[in-house]
Design a protein around this motif. Structure first.
Motif, PDB file in Angstrom:
ATOM      1  N   GLN A   1       0.840  -1.184   0.000  1.00 53.08           N
ATOM      2  CA  GLN A   1       0.000   0.000   0.000  1.00 53.08           C
ATOM      3  C   GLN A   1       0.882   1.244   0.000  1.00 53.08           C
ATOM      4  O   GLN A   1       1.728   1.393   0.878  1.00 53.08           O
ATOM      5  N   PRO A   2       0.703   2.145  -0.977  1.00 52.59           N
ATOM      6  CA  PRO A   2       1.498   3.368  -0.964  1.00 52.59           C
ATOM      7  C   PRO A   2       1.066   4.252   0.200  1.00 52.59           C
ATOM      8  O   PRO A   2      -0.102   4.243   0.596  1.00 52.59           O
ATOM      9  N   PRO A   3       1.991   5.005   0.772  1.00 56.48           N
ATOM     10  CA  PRO A   3       1.613   5.880   1.880  1.00 56.48           C
ATOM     11  C   PRO A   3       0.646   6.954   1.409  1.00 56.48           C
ATOM     12  O   PRO A   3       0.756   7.468   0.296  1.00 56.48           O
ATOM     13  N   ALA A   4      -0.307   7.264   2.248  1.00 54.91           N
ATOM     14  CA  ALA A   4      -1.310   8.272   1.903  1.00 54.91           C
ATOM     15  C   ALA A   4      -0.686   9.666   1.956  1.00 54.91           C
ATOM     16  O   ALA A   4       0.139   9.963   2.821  1.00 54.91           O
ATOM     17  N   ALA A   5      -1.054  10.493   1.012  1.00 56.35           N
ATOM     18  CA  ALA A   5      -0.544  11.861   0.978  1.00 56.35           C
ATOM     19  C   ALA A   5      -1.205  12.673   2.078  1.00 56.35           C
ATOM     20  O   ALA A   5      -2.385  12.473   2.389  1.00 56.35           O
ATOM     21  N   PRO A   6      -0.459  13.560   2.716  1.00 61.46           N
ATOM     22  CA  PRO A   6      -1.069  14.391   3.747  1.00 61.46           C
ATOM     23  C   PRO A   6      -2.135  15.308   3.147  1.00 61.46           C
ATOM     24  O   PRO A   6      -2.053  15.703   1.986  1.00 61.46           O
ATOM     25  N   ALA A   7      -3.145  15.621   3.928  1.00 59.48           N
ATOM     26  CA  ALA A   7      -4.257  16.453   3.463  1.00 59.48           C
ATOM     27  C   ALA A   7      -3.753  17.845   3.099  1.00 59.48           C
ATOM     28  O   ALA A   7      -3.068  18.498   3.882  1.00 59.48           O
ATOM     29  N   GLY A   8      -4.071  18.276   1.902  1.00 58.16           N
ATOM     30  CA  GLY A   8      -3.732  19.628   1.476  1.00 58.16           C
ATOM     31  C   GLY A   8      -2.293  19.800   1.022  1.00 58.16           C
ATOM     32  O   GLY A   8      -1.894  20.877   0.638  1.00 58.16           O
ATOM     33  N   GLY A   9      -1.498  18.775   1.053  1.00 60.30           N
ATOM     34  CA  GLY A   9      -0.101  18.891   0.648  1.00 60.30           C
ATOM     35  C   GLY A   9       0.107  18.380  -0.762  1.00 60.30           C
ATOM     36  O   GLY A   9      -0.716  17.681  -1.326  1.00 60.30           O
ATOM     37  N   SER A  10       1.226  18.745  -1.346  1.00 57.08           N
ATOM     38  CA  SER A  10       1.542  18.268  -2.681  1.00 57.08           C
ATOM     39  C   SER A  10       2.592  17.164  -2.586  1.00 57.08           C
ATOM     40  O   SER A  10       3.325  17.058  -1.610  1.00 57.08           O
ATOM     41  N   VAL A  11       2.647  16.352  -3.612  1.00 58.79           N
ATOM     42  CA  VAL A  11       3.589  15.245  -3.640  1.00 58.79           C
ATOM     43  C   VAL A  11       4.534  15.458  -4.814  1.00 58.79           C
ATOM     44  O   VAL A  11       4.096  15.719  -5.936  1.00 58.79           O
ATOM     45  N   ARG A  12       5.837  15.351  -4.537  1.00 54.54           N
ATOM     46  CA  ARG A  12       6.840  15.431  -5.587  1.00 54.54           C
ATOM     47  C   ARG A  12       7.648  14.142  -5.553  1.00 54.54           C
ATOM     48  O   ARG A  12       7.713  13.474  -4.536  1.00 54.54           O
ATOM     49  N   ILE A  13       8.263  13.838  -6.673  1.00 56.33           N
ATOM     50  CA  ILE A  13       9.143  12.682  -6.743  1.00 56.33           C
ATOM     51  C   ILE A  13      10.574  13.202  -6.815  1.00 56.33           C
ATOM     52  O   ILE A  13      10.916  13.972  -7.698  1.00 56.33           O
ATOM     53  N   TYR A  14      11.411  12.788  -5.849  1.00 57.85           N
ATOM     54  CA  TYR A  14      12.805  13.192  -5.808  1.00 57.85           C
ATOM     55  C   TYR A  14      13.652  11.938  -5.713  1.00 57.85           C
ATOM     56  O   TYR A  14      13.546  11.180  -4.739  1.00 57.85           O
ATOM     57  N   ARG A  15      14.461  11.670  -6.748  1.00 58.72           N
ATOM     58  CA  ARG A  15      15.311  10.485  -6.806  1.00 58.72           C
ATOM     59  C   ARG A  15      14.522   9.195  -6.574  1.00 58.72           C
ATOM     60  O   ARG A  15      14.950   8.306  -5.847  1.00 58.72           O
ATOM     61  N   GLY A  16      13.351   9.143  -7.147  1.00 64.58           N
ATOM     62  CA  GLY A  16      12.541   7.937  -7.062  1.00 64.58           C
ATOM     63  C   GLY A  16      11.760   7.781  -5.779  1.00 64.58           C
ATOM     64  O   GLY A  16      11.053   6.805  -5.584  1.00 64.58           O
ATOM     65  N   GLN A  17      11.832   8.758  -4.879  1.00 68.77           N
ATOM     66  CA  GLN A  17      11.122   8.702  -3.600  1.00 68.77           C
ATOM     67  C   GLN A  17      10.066   9.805  -3.559  1.00 68.77           C
ATOM     68  O   GLN A  17      10.274  10.890  -4.088  1.00 68.77           O
ATOM     69  N   ARG A  18       8.970   9.511  -2.891  1.00 65.04           N
ATOM     70  CA  ARG A  18       7.924  10.525  -2.731  1.00 65.04           C
ATOM     71  C   ARG A  18       8.335  11.517  -1.654  1.00 65.04           C
ATOM     72  O   ARG A  18       8.776  11.127  -0.579  1.00 65.04           O
ATOM     73  N   VAL A  19       8.180  12.792  -1.954  1.00 63.02           N
ATOM     74  CA  VAL A  19       8.480  13.857  -1.010  1.00 63.02           C
ATOM     75  C   VAL A  19       7.211  14.673  -0.846  1.00 63.02           C
ATOM     76  O   VAL A  19       6.640  15.158  -1.812  1.00 63.02           O
ATOM     77  N   TYR A  20       6.768  14.793   0.388  1.00 58.76           N
ATOM     78  CA  TYR A  20       5.547  15.553   0.660  1.00 58.76           C
ATOM     79  C   TYR A  20       5.940  16.973   1.021  1.00 58.76           C
ATOM     80  O   TYR A  20       6.660  17.218   1.972  1.00 58.76           O
ATOM     81  N   ALA A  21       5.433  17.918   0.223  1.00 57.54           N
ATOM     82  CA  ALA A  21       5.797  19.315   0.452  1.00 57.54           C
ATOM     83  C   ALA A  21       4.639  20.091   1.035  1.00 57.54           C
ATOM     84  O   ALA A  21       3.527  19.760   0.971  1.00 57.54           O
TER      85      ALA A  21
END
Length: 99
Positions: free
Chosen positions: A79-99
């Motif tokens: 299961q992929p980790p859920a994105a935080p509410a209201g935040g954006s998701v970026r991919i950095y070096r193959g990893q999800r980064v929540y901004a």
């Protein structure tokens, strides 16, 4: 898990024997080295490799199981980790980064 001298000796011996028997190169620096070693031990027909695998499983406090139980765990989708509410998701070096 604490990497004591006994654990490292067990891993080195197991790594060498797995490489000889199965031509499988497992690096100690891999993040999933213990899991890969335990999987190779389950596939082995050599009794000493299986015994070392059981010992490593005791050190790492992971189950050393066979057959359908193990296959069911491996085949379950991650299961992929859920994105935080209201935040954006970026991919950095193959990893999800929540901004």
């Amino acid at each position: 898990m604490e990497l004591t001298r006994e654990v490292l000796d067990c891993m080195k011996t197991l790594r060498r024997k797995i490489r000889e028997e199965q031509a499988l190169d497992i690096r100690m620096s891999q993040p999933d080295a213990i899991t890969a070693m335990l999987s190779a031990c389950l596939a082995s027909s050599d009794e000493e490799i299986r015994r070392l695998g059981q010992r490593l499983a005791q050190f790492s406090e992971r189950p050393f199981e066979r057959g359908e139980e193990r296959a069911a765990k491996v085949l379950q989708p991650a299961q992929p980790p859920a994105a935080p509410a209201g935040g954006s998701v970026r991919i950095y070096r193959g990893q999800r980064v929540y901004a």
